[in-house]
Scaffold this motif. Structure first.
Motif, mmCIF file in Angstrom:
data_model
loop_
_atom_site.group_PDB
_atom_site.id
_atom_site.type_symbol
_atom_site.label_atom_id
_atom_site.label_comp_id
_atom_site.label_asym_id
_atom_site.label_seq_id
_atom_site.Cartn_x
_atom_site.Cartn_y
_atom_site.Cartn_z
ATOM 1 N N SER A 64 0.845 -1.194 0.000
ATOM 2 C CA SER A 64 0.000 0.000 0.000
ATOM 3 C C SER A 64 0.878 1.240 0.000
ATOM 4 N N LYS A 78 -4.259 0.636 -1.116
ATOM 5 C CA LYS A 78 -3.610 -0.511 -1.763
ATOM 6 C C LYS A 78 -3.143 -0.127 -3.160
ATOM 7 N N PRO A 81 -5.250 -3.142 -5.886
ATOM 8 C CA PRO A 81 -6.503 -3.651 -5.303
ATOM 9 C C PRO A 81 -7.103 -4.766 -6.159
ATOM 10 N N GLU A 86 -11.184 -2.912 -1.800
ATOM 11 C CA GLU A 86 -9.766 -2.630 -1.606
ATOM 12 C C GLU A 86 -9.332 -1.332 -2.277
#
Length: 122
Positions: A64, A78, A81, A86
């Motif tokens: 991330s 993130k 993702p 996410e």
């Protein structure tokens, strides 16, 4: 009455006391976060290098990006993702620190719903 007059200034002074936060001590390093999911204790281990965080949870590693808003607040997102959930950025605010841990509040950016947790520096 005399006790009340003495007690009032003391309470006012104590209510103004802010615990010292050393958030800069937690911008880099290796950390552990333990939390409960459906009654089962889970552990996440992560390493932070100022603007990048590499997290391992249940044998899966993810990376991330971190954008520090202030010494004690940052936004994490993130880099790769896997789904819509996410893709949402998470805001994290460090509330208190000790020598090797901190208590923080976190939630999805734009949401009023917040949770708290404790991170331990390894």
């Amino acid at each position: 009455m005399k006790k009340i007059i003495f007690l009032l200034p003391t309470l006012l002074l104590l209510s103004c006391y802010n615990a010292e936060k050393n958030c800069k001590d937690f911008k880099t390093g290796k950390f552990k976060f333990e939390h409960e999911v459906d009654g089962v204790k889970k552990t996440t281990v992560f390493e932070r290098k100022d603007s990048i965080e590499i997290e391992t949870f249940e044998g899966k590693t993810d990376t991330s990006s971190i954008r520090w808003v202030s010494d004690c607040e940052y936004v994490i997102q993130k880099i790769h993702p896997k789904n819509m959930a996410e893709k949402k950025a998470i805001t994290i605010k460090i509330l208190t620190t000790t020598k090797n841990s901190y208590i923080f509040e976190f939630g999805i950016v734009g949401s009023d719903e917040k949770q708290r947790g404790t991170v331990i520096k390894l």
